[in-house]
Design an enzyme around this catalytic site. Structure first.
Site, PDB file in Angstrom:
ATOM      1  N   ASP A  11       0.869  -1.174   0.000  1.00 19.27           N
ATOM      2  CA  ASP A  11       0.000   0.000   0.000  1.00 19.27           C
ATOM      3  C   ASP A  11       0.908   1.227   0.000  1.00 19.27           C
ATOM      4  O   ASP A  11       2.113   1.120   0.257  1.00 19.27           O
ATOM      5  CB  ASP A  11      -0.898  -0.036   1.243  1.00 19.27           C
ATOM      6  CG  ASP A  11      -1.739   1.212   1.391  1.00 19.27           C
ATOM      7  OD1 ASP A  11      -2.439   1.580   0.425  1.00 19.27           O
ATOM      8  OD2 ASP A  11      -1.686   1.829   2.470  1.00 19.27           O
ATOM      9  N   ASP A  13      -0.189   5.186   0.938  1.00 20.42           N
ATOM     10  CA  ASP A  13      -0.425   6.161   2.017  1.00 20.42           C
ATOM     11  C   ASP A  13      -0.475   5.464   3.373  1.00 20.42           C
ATOM     12  O   ASP A  13      -1.263   4.533   3.579  1.00 20.42           O
ATOM     13  CB  ASP A  13      -1.748   6.888   1.785  1.00 20.42           C
ATOM     14  CG  ASP A  13      -1.750   7.724   0.518  1.00 20.42           C
ATOM     15  OD1 ASP A  13      -1.755   8.952   0.619  1.00 20.42           O
ATOM     16  OD2 ASP A  13      -1.740   7.129  -0.580  1.00 20.42           O
ATOM     17  N   ASP A 173      -1.550  -0.806   5.965  1.00 24.14           N
ATOM     18  CA  ASP A 173      -1.731  -0.176   7.270  1.00 24.14           C
ATOM     19  C   ASP A 173      -3.188  -0.109   7.722  1.00 24.14           C
ATOM     20  O   ASP A 173      -3.477   0.514   8.737  1.00 24.14           O
ATOM     21  CB  ASP A 173      -1.163   1.249   7.244  1.00 24.14           C
ATOM     22  CG  ASP A 173      -2.053   2.223   6.476  1.00 24.14           C
ATOM     23  OD1 ASP A 173      -2.436   1.905   5.328  1.00 24.14           O
ATOM     24  OD2 ASP A 173      -2.377   3.292   7.029  1.00 24.14           O
TER      25      ASP A 173
END
Length: 224
Positions: A11, A13, A173
């Site tokens: 991922d 961001d 995250d």
């Protein structure tokens, strides 16, 4: 190892890069223009993980001016234009990220990005951060017909780099990343320094790390 090298998919961001400072600065540009109080980075950081529209809606609500659907759509276009202009003013890779990418690349892993940021913005950001060339594919929300948490977005990303889904690990995250990995039948490593609210440990990833220096052992353990 199988015939094909293992794949590690990141991922963006909150995982590879701390993008919150530039995203919140863009939010504050719009808030100030509307004569609304700007949001502190500490307050607005948890707003970042669900995408630009959610950031706008949560940011304006926190400033006391909830947005209707039409107004949110109008502001989103402006937000993205402003954000692109300052996409890497304050954004930085998380500590150890570049060193970790180098280690996986040197070991022969196929590297890719699967993000719900638009592909164009993801490409632009990673080029500005100097790591775009590490990845065989940088895939965004419009790259395929599906996006995370749909597992097909992750499987399509793995396919784009010629990887084997049975030898792939997702790193993220958020609940969205954990769900995408689960839906794709892939193991997932979660970082606990991203933007998840509640904490990403709530979603029971296969491994949880607090620094990129821990990623090699976590990923290797899942691939054994």
């Amino acid at each position: 190892m199988t015939e094909r090298a293992p794949t590690i998919v990141f991922d963006l961001d909150g995982t590879l890069a701390d993008t919150a400072p530039d995203l919140v600065a863009t939010l504050n540009t719009l808030l100030l223009r509307e004569n609304l109080p700007p949001q502190r980075i500490e307050t607005a950081r948890p707003f970042v993980g669900a995408g630009a529209r959610a950031l706008l809606e949560r940011g304006f609500a926190a400033a006391g001016a909830p947005l209707g659907e039409m107004r949110a759509s109008e502001l989103l276009a402006e937000f993205l234009e402003f954000y692109e202009a300052q996409i890497a003013d304050e954004t930085r890779l998380f500590p150890g990220a570049e060193r970790s990418l180098d280690r996986f690349q040197e070991a022969g892993f196929r590297l890719a990005v699967c993000t719900n940021k638009t592909e164009r913005l993801a490409q632009r950001l990673l080029k500005r951060l100097g790591v775009a060339d590490r990845f065989g594919a940088i895939c965004g929300r419009e790259t395929f017909a599906h996006m995370k948490p749909d597992g097909r977005a992750l499987l399509s990303t793995i396919g784009r780099v010629g990887g084997d889904p049975a030898r792939a690990v997702m790193v993220g995250d958020s609940q969205t990343d954990v769900a995408a990995a689960r839906n794709a039948g892939a193991p997932v490593v979660a970082v606990d320094f991203g933007y998840s609210d509640p904490p990403v440990a709530t979603f029971r990833p296969d491994r949880l790390i607090s620094h990129f220096d821990e990623l090699w052992d976590a990923a290797a353990g899942l691939l054994r």
